[in-house]
Design a protein around this motif. Sequence first.
Motif, PDB file in Angstrom:
ATOM      1  N   UNK A  24       0.840  -1.197   0.000  1.00 24.11           N
ATOM      2  CA  UNK A  24       0.000   0.000   0.000  1.00 24.11           C
ATOM      3  C   UNK A  24       0.880   1.254   0.000  1.00 24.11           C
ATOM      4  N   UNK A  25       0.284   2.412   0.136  1.00 22.76           N
ATOM      5  CA  UNK A  25       1.046   3.651  -0.017  1.00 22.76           C
ATOM      6  C   UNK A  25       1.930   3.961   1.185  1.00 22.76           C
ATOM      7  N   UNK A  26       1.759   3.222   2.294  1.00 17.81           N
ATOM      8  CA  UNK A  26       2.633   3.390   3.453  1.00 17.81           C
ATOM      9  C   UNK A  26       3.831   2.444   3.404  1.00 17.81           C
ATOM     10  N   UNK A  27       4.069   1.822   2.273  1.00 25.40           N
ATOM     11  CA  UNK A  27       5.146   0.837   2.145  1.00 25.40           C
ATOM     12  C   UNK A  27       6.466   1.424   2.636  1.00 25.40           C
ATOM     13  N   UNK A  28       7.186   0.611   3.403  1.00 26.13           N
ATOM     14  CA  UNK A  28       8.495   0.995   3.901  1.00 26.13           C
ATOM     15  C   UNK A  28       8.498   1.673   5.248  1.00 26.13           C
ATOM     16  N   UNK A  29       7.334   2.088   5.752  1.00 28.85           N
ATOM     17  CA  UNK A  29       7.287   2.783   7.036  1.00 28.85           C
ATOM     18  C   UNK A  29       7.336   1.785   8.200  1.00 28.85           C
ATOM     19  N   UNK A  30       8.160   2.037   9.216  1.00 27.83           N
ATOM     20  CA  UNK A  30       8.125   1.201  10.417  1.00 27.83           C
ATOM     21  C   UNK A  30       6.726   1.227  11.024  1.00 27.83           C
ATOM     22  N   UNK A  31       6.177   0.043  11.263  1.00 25.20           N
ATOM     23  CA  UNK A  31       4.763  -0.097  11.608  1.00 25.20           C
ATOM     24  C   UNK A  31       4.572  -1.194  12.645  1.00 25.20           C
ATOM     25  N   UNK A  32       3.661  -0.962  13.578  1.00 27.75           N
ATOM     26  CA  UNK A  32       3.209  -2.032  14.470  1.00 27.75           C
ATOM     27  C   UNK A  32       2.019  -2.723  13.808  1.00 27.75           C
ATOM     28  N   UNK A 205       1.223  -0.259  -9.427  1.00 34.22           N
ATOM     29  CA  UNK A 205       1.774  -1.611  -9.357  1.00 34.22           C
ATOM     30  C   UNK A 205       2.533  -1.735  -8.043  1.00 34.22           C
ATOM     31  N   UNK A 206       2.355  -2.850  -7.358  1.00 30.07           N
ATOM     32  CA  UNK A 206       3.107  -3.043  -6.127  1.00 30.07           C
ATOM     33  C   UNK A 206       3.495  -4.498  -5.939  1.00 30.07           C
ATOM     34  N   UNK A 207       4.630  -4.688  -5.321  1.00 27.86           N
ATOM     35  CA  UNK A 207       5.050  -5.994  -4.835  1.00 27.86           C
ATOM     36  C   UNK A 207       5.174  -5.895  -3.327  1.00 27.86           C
ATOM     37  N   UNK A 208       5.083  -7.023  -2.662  1.00 31.91           N
ATOM     38  CA  UNK A 208       5.088  -7.021  -1.203  1.00 31.91           C
ATOM     39  C   UNK A 208       6.525  -6.971  -0.688  1.00 31.91           C
ATOM     40  N   UNK A 209       6.899  -5.812  -0.162  1.00 32.24           N
ATOM     41  CA  UNK A 209       8.266  -5.567   0.280  1.00 32.24           C
ATOM     42  C   UNK A 209       8.722  -6.572   1.325  1.00 32.24           C
TER      43      UNK A 209
END
Length: 220
Positions: A24-32, A205-209
Amino acid sequence: MSLPVITRISLRVSEIFFSLQGEATRVGLPTVFVRLTGCPLRCIWCDTTYAFTGGQSLTLDEVLERVAAFPTRQVCVTGGEPLAQKSCLDLLTALCDRGYDVSLETSGALDISPVDARVSRIVDLKAPGSGEVARNRWENLECLGPRDELKIIIASREDYDWARARIADHGLPGRCPILLSPAQGQLEPRELAEWIIADGLPVRFQMQLHKLLWGNMQGK
């Protein structure tokens, strides 16, 4: 003003962990990530079948305490299908009340309209290759707004053509970002990328990081 202690609300939780947002558009952000147990769907390519059952019962306060232990304001509530638990709505609101930037990952089979307006809803639209196309709740599309995102996993050219038609039929590009992903092990990512380019399709287009970094490792 202190926030209320909510001890009587409980949730069945598969896991709570800290990682990078993988899509999604928050890809790469440190997340809980708060992964709730249970799901009424059985998508062919599901990579979290361990969350269908098991987990542990936690009060809402216990979940909030665990989330607060990590150094980020990004929280993603996922599953399974988190909305299958009624208390998920209480969790989402409580997280928003505490100032978190909250996203919800949901299958699109259940009603998203009761979700707190401060939450970004990441909603799946199930293509035929998922085996669950009949479970799409089409009314959800009318609820989507600029804060939300629509995700479609593509396993074949048939899935892509189906998705392209639904995107046009429902005027989706004007509602929210649209994310197309290749189904892992079923479609070469380059093929999907080339179809999107050839059509000038207004999607991302996105792939799952997280899978590129850690494979299908649980807790990542």
